[in-house]
Design an enzyme around this catalytic site. Structure first.
Site, PDB file in Angstrom:
ATOM      1  N   GLY A  58      37.663  50.900  55.206  1.00 50.69           N
ATOM      2  CA  GLY A  58      37.293  52.575  55.517  1.00 50.69           C
ATOM      3  C   GLY A  58      38.472  53.237  55.752  1.00 50.69           C
ATOM      4  O   GLY A  58      38.058  53.916  56.400  1.00 50.69           O
ATOM      5  N   VAL A  59      39.429  53.075  54.769  1.00 52.12           N
ATOM      6  CA  VAL A  59      40.385  53.925  55.035  1.00 52.12           C
ATOM      7  C   VAL A  59      41.209  54.498  53.256  1.00 52.12           C
ATOM      8  O   VAL A  59      40.936  53.742  52.318  1.00 52.12           O
ATOM      9  CB  VAL A  59      41.350  53.777  55.799  1.00 52.12           C
ATOM     10  N   ILE A 107      44.399  55.419  51.159  1.00 51.21           N
ATOM     11  CA  ILE A 107      45.581  55.193  52.248  1.00 51.21           C
ATOM     12  C   ILE A 107      46.105  55.819  50.966  1.00 51.21           C
ATOM     13  O   ILE A 107      46.110  56.298  49.750  1.00 51.21           O
ATOM     14  CB  ILE A 107      46.202  54.173  51.879  1.00 51.21           C
ATOM     15  N   HIS A 123      35.052  42.607  29.914  1.00 56.65           N
ATOM     16  CA  HIS A 123      34.978  43.806  28.694  1.00 56.65           C
ATOM     17  C   HIS A 123      34.702  43.450  27.693  1.00 56.65           C
ATOM     18  O   HIS A 123      34.341  43.953  26.589  1.00 56.65           O
ATOM     19  CB  HIS A 123      36.375  44.931  29.023  1.00 56.65           C
ATOM     20  N   ASP A 135      37.498  42.697  36.024  1.00 62.69           N
ATOM     21  CA  ASP A 135      37.820  42.865  35.049  1.00 62.69           C
ATOM     22  C   ASP A 135      38.016  41.379  33.828  1.00 62.69           C
ATOM     23  O   ASP A 135      38.380  40.828  33.230  1.00 62.69           O
ATOM     24  CB  ASP A 135      39.350  42.997  33.814  1.00 62.69           C
ATOM     25  N   GLY A 141      42.244  41.173  20.288  1.00 61.21           N
ATOM     26  CA  GLY A 141      42.313  40.138  20.454  1.00 61.21           C
ATOM     27  C   GLY A 141      42.016  39.480  21.215  1.00 61.21           C
ATOM     28  O   GLY A 141      41.585  37.752  21.742  1.00 61.21           O
ATOM     29  N   ASN A 142      43.487  39.634  21.346  1.00 59.22           N
ATOM     30  CA  ASN A 142      44.696  38.225  22.872  1.00 59.22           C
ATOM     31  C   ASN A 142      43.449  39.001  24.610  1.00 59.22           C
ATOM     32  O   ASN A 142      43.654  38.156  25.163  1.00 59.22           O
ATOM     33  CB  ASN A 142      45.273  39.329  22.688  1.00 59.22           C
ATOM     34  N   SER A 143      42.787  39.803  24.826  1.00 59.68           N
ATOM     35  CA  SER A 143      41.743  40.259  25.584  1.00 59.68           C
ATOM     36  C   SER A 143      41.389  38.452  26.123  1.00 59.68           C
ATOM     37  O   SER A 143      40.668  37.994  25.583  1.00 59.68           O
ATOM     38  CB  SER A 143      41.590  41.008  26.041  1.00 59.68           C
TER      39      SER A 143
END
Length: 486
Positions: free
Chosen positions: A293-294, A296, A134, A164, A235-237
């Protein structure tokens, strides 16, 4: 005016926000503004003779591998009407005339330059940098700045929005790097520290402890987040979360906040997840994930009692996609996955990242709880794709012990609901209503046994104990609902 890139999420407990913990976006014409940072104070004394950690050596050694990332992008400006006289003084005698009768010129849609800030860290001496997706998504230009003030134009090798993660490359050699550790070694209560650029203050260091592990966040099914109380701000991302050995165990990504700023809940992507994504992006330019394909859900105490489990654990299958790897392997709704390749599955949140990490075409061995006993099932994992689920439709019977009025589904309704049999709920009260059953729900099974008629439903309930598990379909999803019959 400075704005934050915030991702809003509704929670059952409070109206709080899951914010991307670090991407700071500002308009190019916005005035400078200094944000207020929370003060960090050291404890007054040691506890029980245990020395508090000193992070100085870690920062001195690995701080140079942490970089500041700035991005430039554009945003569309919407078309609007405008007077041909522009900013006419309201006191002008012609102002009212043109306001009422003057022609309006349609200004064409344009673009405005935006800037953003984030963090990252170097993982290879030849210029490979990890950060959050991001931070650099939709950026036209990305600049990486080192602690020695050198700046490089970065190429985005690839991004993976589900986790991400983004991989950048800068044209440089013999760069400082930070070693990657094992997130499994970071235990709840362990000290960790973060290095990043909160509010643009480069190479700021904050510290705290691991608060929890394998946290599942809304819309983030492939990441078992590490929760910490390390101060993370815009800013830490993309910055690293390090252990006391100076190894990266996570990438700081999100904060849980009502204000958009730090409130004691920060979340980091485990570095093994990020490294797996990095390797695929570098090798193939994209990320492939395994799928079974489940659908849950978690097993709570009531469901555990209904299925005869000794404790609330595992991932309960609520539906199996037709033709999927799970269907071909014989998995069924009502099965509880307890282990995958020998690794315990404590909750449903642990299963998706484990399956996603398996290369399509490979097989996994599942330990499944089915009808009161464990079974082993081998599944050949397929490649992840958008899930397909059925739909339902709306139309009497004795409410009985459950408290529902139902009718059988018509053939067309059965086709739409992708089921043989099934009962449409016309009204709900008593135990059913307390459990959340509502008009329009379709009852598919009771304790894993399909129901085709109201009389069959009544018989199954009469022989049930205190708890039953109903598999219902609501709109486009299926879920097991535990019912306390009293």
């Amino acid at each position: 005016m400075k704005t934050l890139a915030i991702k809003l999420t509704a929670t059952a407990a409070a109206l709080a926000a899951l914010s991307f913990g670090g991407y700071e976006a500002v308009r190019s014409m916005a005035p400078a503004h200094a944000g207020m940072l929370p003060a960090i104070t050291a404890p007054a004394s040691n506890t029980a003779g245990v020395a508090l950690p000193n992070f100085r050596s870690i920062v001195e050694r690995y701080g140079p591998a942490v970089v500041n990332i700035s991005v430039e992008g554009t945003t569309k400006t919407s078309a609007r009407g405008q007077s041909p006289l522009g900013r006419l003084d309201p006191e002008d005698p012609f102002y009212d005339f043109f306001r009422r009768f003057g022609p309006q010129l349609q200004v064409p849609q344009g673009e405005q330059i935006t800037h953003g800030l984030g963090s990252g860290f170097i993982v290879s001496p030849d210029g490979i940098v990890l950060t959050n997706a991001h931070v650099v998504a939709d950026a036209n230009h990305v600049t990486v700045k080192l602690t020695d003030k050198r700046e490089f134009s970065a190429k985005v090798i690839g991004i993976d929005k589900p986790t991400d993660i983004a991989v950048l490359r800068i044209d440089a050699h013999d760069l400082p790097t930070v070693p990657l550790g094992d997130p499994a070694s970071a235990q709840v209560g362990d000290w960790v520290l973060a290095i990043g650029s909160p509010f643009g203050f480069e190479n700021s260091v904050t510290a705290g402890i691991v608060s929890a592990k394998s946290r599942s966040l809304p819309d983030e099914g492939y990441v078992p987040f590490i929760q910490t109380d390390v101060a993370i701000n815009p800013g830490n991302s993309g910055g690293p979360l390090l252990n006391l050995n100076g190894e990266v165990v996570g990438i700081n990504s999100q904060i849980y906040s009502q204000s958009g700023g730090y409130q004691g809940l920060s979340f980091a992507i485990p570095i093994d997840v990020a490294a797996h994504v990095k390797d695929q992006l570098l090798a193939h330019g994209k990320v492939t994930r395994g799928r079974m394909g489940v659908a849950i859900q978690d097993v709570n105490q009531a469901l555990a009692e209904s299925f005869g489990l000794d404790s609330a654990r595992g991932a309960l299958i609520s539906s199996v996609e037709s033709g999927s790897p799970a269907a071909k392997a014989g998995l069924e709704a009502g099965d509880v996955i307890l282990k995958i390749d020998g690794q315990p599955v404590a909750s449903s949140a642990e299963l998706p990242p484990k399956v996603a990490a398996v290369a399509p075409g490979k097989t996994v061995k599942l330990e499944v709880w089915r009808k009161g006993k464990t079974e082993n099932v081998t599944v050949t994992v397929g490649e992840q794709k958008p899930a397909k689920v059925a739909s339902d439709d709306e139309g009497s019977a004795d409410r009985g012990r459950l408290g529902v009025a139902v009718r059988p589904l018509s053939p067309e309704e059965q086709r739409q609901a992708d089921t043989k049999g099934g009962l449409l709920v016309l009204d709900a009260s008593g135990p059913a209503a307390r459990a959340g059953i509502q008009r329009g729900d379709v009852i598919i099974s009771v304790n894993g046994r399909p129901v085709t008629g109201a009389e069959e439903l009544r018989k199954q309930l009469s022989g049930a104990g205190k708890h039953v598990a109903l598999l219902i379909q609501r709109e486009d999803a299926r879920i097991f609902v535990p019912i306390d019959l009293g």
